[in-house]
Design a protein around this motif. Structure first.
Motif, PDB file in Angstrom:
ATOM      1  N   ASP A   3      13.784 -11.676   2.716  1.00  0.00           N
ATOM      2  CA  ASP A   3      12.900 -11.232   1.642  1.00  0.00           C
ATOM      3  C   ASP A   3      12.326  -9.863   1.992  1.00  0.00           C
ATOM      4  O   ASP A   3      11.709  -9.673   3.050  1.00  0.00           O
ATOM      5  N   ARG A   4      12.523  -8.862   1.132  1.00  0.00           N
ATOM      6  CA  ARG A   4      12.074  -7.489   1.406  1.00  0.00           C
ATOM      7  C   ARG A   4      10.553  -7.368   1.339  1.00  0.00           C
ATOM      8  O   ARG A   4       9.977  -6.503   1.995  1.00  0.00           O
ATOM      9  N   SER A   5       9.912  -8.204   0.571  1.00  0.00           N
ATOM     10  CA  SER A   5       8.452  -8.109   0.478  1.00  0.00           C
ATOM     11  C   SER A   5       7.785  -8.499   1.789  1.00  0.00           C
ATOM     12  O   SER A   5       6.676  -8.066   2.078  1.00  0.00           O
ATOM     13  N   ALA A   6       8.460  -9.286   2.615  1.00  0.00           N
ATOM     14  CA  ALA A   6       7.904  -9.658   3.915  1.00  0.00           C
ATOM     15  C   ALA A   6       7.845  -8.454   4.840  1.00  0.00           C
ATOM     16  O   ALA A   6       6.972  -8.372   5.712  1.00  0.00           O
ATOM     17  N   ALA A   8       7.700  -5.207   3.580  1.00  0.00           N
ATOM     18  CA  ALA A   8       6.960  -4.153   2.899  1.00  0.00           C
ATOM     19  C   ALA A   8       5.465  -4.212   3.222  1.00  0.00           C
ATOM     20  O   ALA A   8       4.817  -3.182   3.367  1.00  0.00           O
ATOM     21  N   LEU A   9       4.921  -5.402   3.320  1.00  0.00           N
ATOM     22  CA  LEU A   9       3.487  -5.536   3.582  1.00  0.00           C
ATOM     23  C   LEU A   9       3.092  -4.981   4.950  1.00  0.00           C
ATOM     24  O   LEU A   9       2.149  -4.176   5.036  1.00  0.00           O
ATOM     25  N   PRO A  10       3.773  -5.313   6.042  1.00  0.00           N
ATOM     26  CA  PRO A  10       3.389  -4.714   7.332  1.00  0.00           C
ATOM     27  C   PRO A  10       3.611  -3.199   7.365  1.00  0.00           C
ATOM     28  O   PRO A  10       2.827  -2.468   7.968  1.00  0.00           O
ATOM     29  N   ALA A  12       3.409  -1.131   4.775  1.00  0.00           N
ATOM     30  CA  ALA A  12       2.334  -0.540   3.987  1.00  0.00           C
ATOM     31  C   ALA A  12       1.031  -0.538   4.784  1.00  0.00           C
ATOM     32  O   ALA A  12       0.269   0.444   4.757  1.00  0.00           O
ATOM     33  N   ALA A  13       0.757  -1.607   5.508  1.00  0.00           N
ATOM     34  CA  ALA A  13      -0.456  -1.676   6.320  1.00  0.00           C
ATOM     35  C   ALA A  13      -0.413  -0.625   7.429  1.00  0.00           C
ATOM     36  O   ALA A  13      -1.434   0.013   7.735  1.00  0.00           O
TER      37      ALA A  13
END
Length: 74
Positions: A3-6, A8-10, A12-13
């Motif tokens: 999953d790419r959203s997994a 993307a969040l780190p 972005a942080a």
């Protein structure tokens, strides 16, 4: 497939954390700061000038005393 959203969040942080660490831009001063070297020079020169004035006063007093001694001896 992961999953790419997994990921993307780190990322972005991490980007936000790096952006928060940059120093703020300094505003350009309207007037340049006054030089402080003159204040330091004045602070050093003041006691020297006072000592010279005292030395001159002592010399004048010595000359006056010698003149009086010479006048009394003659």
């Amino acid at each position: 497939m992961p999953d790419r959203s997994a990921f993307a969040l780190p990322i972005a942080a991490l980007v936000l954390a790096c952006a928060a660490c940059s120093p703020p831009e300094q505003p350009v001063p309207e007037q340049p700061p006054e030089p402080q070297a003159t204040q330091l020079r004045d602070a050093v020169q003041a006691p020297l000038e006072k000592a010279r004035a005292v030395e001159d006063a002592v010399r004048e007093a010595d000359e006056h005393r010698r003149a009086q001694l010479d006048a009394n001896d003659g």
